[in-house]
Design a protein around this motif. Structure first.
Motif, PDB file in Angstrom:
ATOM      1  N   SER A  18     -39.390  20.008  12.041  1.00  0.00           N
ATOM      2  CA  SER A  18     -38.335  21.021  12.146  1.00  0.00           C
ATOM      3  C   SER A  18     -37.975  21.300  13.595  1.00  0.00           C
ATOM      4  CB  SER A  18     -38.785  22.324  11.474  1.00  0.00           C
ATOM      5  OG  SER A  18     -39.044  22.103  10.109  1.00  0.00           O
ATOM      6  N   LEU A  19     -38.977  21.365  14.451  1.00  0.00           N
ATOM      7  CA  LEU A  19     -38.719  21.576  15.881  1.00  0.00           C
ATOM      8  C   LEU A  19     -37.859  20.447  16.437  1.00  0.00           C
ATOM      9  CD1 LEU A  19     -42.269  22.774  16.970  1.00  0.00           C
ATOM     10  CD2 LEU A  19     -40.165  24.122  17.139  1.00  0.00           C
ATOM     11  N   PHE A  20     -38.147  19.212  15.999  1.00  0.00           N
ATOM     12  CA  PHE A  20     -37.334  18.077  16.443  1.00  0.00           C
ATOM     13  C   PHE A  20     -35.885  18.252  15.996  1.00  0.00           C
ATOM     14  CE2 PHE A  20     -35.270  14.025  15.928  1.00  0.00           C
ATOM     15  CZ  PHE A  20     -35.527  13.403  17.142  1.00  0.00           C
ATOM     16  N   MET A  21     -35.691  18.646  14.733  1.00  0.00           N
ATOM     17  CA  MET A  21     -34.337  18.822  14.194  1.00  0.00           C
ATOM     18  C   MET A  21     -33.572  19.911  14.953  1.00  0.00           C
ATOM     19  SD  MET A  21     -34.229  16.491  12.003  1.00  0.00           S
ATOM     20  CE  MET A  21     -35.301  15.488  10.997  1.00  0.00           C
ATOM     21  N   LEU A  22     -34.317  20.866  15.511  1.00  0.00           N
ATOM     22  CA  LEU A  22     -33.704  21.935  16.302  1.00  0.00           C
ATOM     23  C   LEU A  22     -33.523  21.532  17.763  1.00  0.00           C
ATOM     24  CD1 LEU A  22     -35.770  24.896  14.819  1.00  0.00           C
ATOM     25  CD2 LEU A  22     -33.320  24.504  14.479  1.00  0.00           C
ATOM     26  N   TYR A  25     -37.458  19.523  21.940  1.00  0.00           N
ATOM     27  CA  TYR A  25     -38.269  18.316  22.099  1.00  0.00           C
ATOM     28  C   TYR A  25     -39.620  18.573  22.754  1.00  0.00           C
ATOM     29  CZ  TYR A  25     -33.802  16.405  20.759  1.00  0.00           C
ATOM     30  OH  TYR A  25     -32.646  16.162  20.082  1.00  0.00           O
ATOM     31  N   ASP A  26     -39.664  19.459  23.749  1.00  0.00           N
ATOM     32  CA  ASP A  26     -40.953  19.776  24.374  1.00  0.00           C
ATOM     33  C   ASP A  26     -41.892  20.420  23.361  1.00  0.00           C
ATOM     34  OD1 ASP A  26     -40.513  18.802  27.001  1.00  0.00           O
ATOM     35  OD2 ASP A  26     -39.270  20.542  27.426  1.00  0.00           O
ATOM     36  N   ALA A  27     -41.351  21.334  22.570  1.00  0.00           N
ATOM     37  CA  ALA A  27     -42.162  22.000  21.540  1.00  0.00           C
ATOM     38  C   ALA A  27     -42.603  20.994  20.473  1.00  0.00           C
ATOM     39  CB  ALA A  27     -41.376  23.146  20.905  1.00  0.00           C
ATOM     40  N   THR A  28     -41.711  20.072  20.127  1.00  0.00           N
ATOM     41  CA  THR A  28     -42.063  19.020  19.161  1.00  0.00           C
ATOM     42  C   THR A  28     -43.259  18.226  19.662  1.00  0.00           C
ATOM     43  OG1 THR A  28     -39.746  18.757  18.491  1.00  0.00           O
ATOM     44  CG2 THR A  28     -41.234  16.946  17.974  1.00  0.00           C
ATOM     45  N   ILE A  29     -43.204  17.829  20.921  1.00  0.00           N
ATOM     46  CA  ILE A  29     -44.271  17.010  21.508  1.00  0.00           C
ATOM     47  C   ILE A  29     -45.586  17.780  21.542  1.00  0.00           C
ATOM     48  CG2 ILE A  29     -45.049  15.960  23.675  1.00  0.00           C
ATOM     49  CD1 ILE A  29     -41.970  15.171  24.032  1.00  0.00           C
ATOM     50  N   ARG A  30     -45.529  19.034  21.973  1.00  0.00           N
ATOM     51  CA  ARG A  30     -46.765  19.849  22.003  1.00  0.00           C
ATOM     52  C   ARG A  30     -47.339  19.982  20.590  1.00  0.00           C
ATOM     53  NH1 ARG A  30     -43.935  23.096  25.498  1.00  0.00           N
ATOM     54  NH2 ARG A  30     -43.502  24.606  23.857  1.00  0.00           N
ATOM     55  N   LEU A  49     -46.324  10.219  14.659  1.00  0.00           N
ATOM     56  CA  LEU A  49     -46.224   9.363  15.849  1.00  0.00           C
ATOM     57  C   LEU A  49     -44.776   8.920  16.063  1.00  0.00           C
ATOM     58  CD1 LEU A  49     -49.392   7.100  15.390  1.00  0.00           C
ATOM     59  CD2 LEU A  49     -49.122   9.045  16.943  1.00  0.00           C
ATOM     60  N   PHE A  50     -44.075   8.647  14.956  1.00  0.00           N
ATOM     61  CA  PHE A  50     -42.674   8.248  15.062  1.00  0.00           C
ATOM     62  C   PHE A  50     -41.832   9.389  15.646  1.00  0.00           C
ATOM     63  CE2 PHE A  50     -38.331   7.836  13.383  1.00  0.00           C
ATOM     64  CZ  PHE A  50     -38.011   6.600  13.907  1.00  0.00           C
ATOM     65  N   TRP A  51     -42.057  10.613  15.151  1.00  0.00           N
ATOM     66  CA  TRP A  51     -41.284  11.750  15.671  1.00  0.00           C
ATOM     67  C   TRP A  51     -41.639  12.031  17.127  1.00  0.00           C
ATOM     68  CZ3 TRP A  51     -37.064  12.547  13.392  1.00  0.00           C
ATOM     69  CH2 TRP A  51     -36.933  12.384  12.010  1.00  0.00           C
ATOM     70  N   LEU A  52     -42.880  11.787  17.510  1.00  0.00           N
ATOM     71  CA  LEU A  52     -43.242  11.911  18.928  1.00  0.00           C
ATOM     72  C   LEU A  52     -42.451  10.906  19.760  1.00  0.00           C
ATOM     73  CD1 LEU A  52     -47.082  12.506  18.661  1.00  0.00           C
ATOM     74  CD2 LEU A  52     -45.492  13.917  19.982  1.00  0.00           C
ATOM     75  N   GLY A  53     -42.373   9.680  19.281  1.00  0.00           N
ATOM     76  CA  GLY A  53     -41.581   8.666  19.979  1.00  0.00           C
ATOM     77  C   GLY A  53     -40.131   9.079  20.092  1.00  0.00           C
ATOM     78  N   GLN A  54     -39.593   9.611  18.996  1.00  0.00           N
ATOM     79  CA  GLN A  54     -38.200  10.049  18.993  1.00  0.00           C
ATOM     80  C   GLN A  54     -37.972  11.186  19.995  1.00  0.00           C
ATOM     81  OE1 GLN A  54     -35.386   9.147  16.256  1.00  0.00           O
ATOM     82  NE2 GLN A  54     -36.490   7.433  17.154  1.00  0.00           N
ATOM     83  N   ALA A  55     -38.914  12.122  20.047  1.00  0.00           N
ATOM     84  CA  ALA A  55     -38.776  13.253  20.968  1.00  0.00           C
ATOM     85  C   ALA A  55     -38.807  12.783  22.419  1.00  0.00           C
ATOM     86  CB  ALA A  55     -39.882  14.284  20.711  1.00  0.00           C
ATOM     87  N   TYR A  56     -39.735  11.874  22.731  1.00  0.00           N
ATOM     88  CA  TYR A  56     -39.779  11.338  24.098  1.00  0.00           C
ATOM     89  C   TYR A  56     -38.498  10.567  24.416  1.00  0.00           C
ATOM     90  CZ  TYR A  56     -44.555  12.694  25.221  1.00  0.00           C
ATOM     91  OH  TYR A  56     -45.685  13.410  25.518  1.00  0.00           O
TER      92      TYR A  56
END
Length: 100
Positions: A18-22, A25-30, A49-56
């Motif tokens: 959800s954080l990624f969708m918002l 990205y920093d919050a997603t990674i943390r 791991l995929f969403w981490l890659g996407q956030a980076y």
């Protein structure tokens, strides 16, 4: 149900997504880094791991994104073939972009 570790892990994973969708990205990674460390056996591990890659990738940290995609591709699991395909596609796009 609140004490069920699998339920907690799922809720934690959903929060990261959800954080990624918002576009947080920093919050997603943390959040998802904590998830991966706390629930290494979760069925949502590869997805996280995929969403981490996407956030980076969204942050422009392409090498870190590639690292996550490569990690996913290297994981030998049968159940997450679709995520591995997405990781391969994302990695290919990044590598083509860095060559261009």
């Amino acid at each position: 149900a609140g004490d069920d570790p699998e339920y907690q892990a799922k809720a934690y994973y959903d929060m990261g997504r959800s954080l990624f969708m918002l576009a947080q990205y920093d919050a997603t990674i943390r959040h998802l880094t904590q998830f991966v460390q706390s629930y290494p056996k979760s069925p949502d591990l590869i997805d996280s791991l995929f969403w981490l890659g996407q956030a980076y990738e969204k942050k422009g940290e392409v090498d870190r994104a590639k690292g996550f995609y490569k990690k996913i591709i290297a994981m030998e699991t049968d159940e997450d073939a679709s995520v591995r395909l997405k990781a391969k596609k994302s990695l290919r796009i990044l590598e083509e972009a860095s060559r261009g």
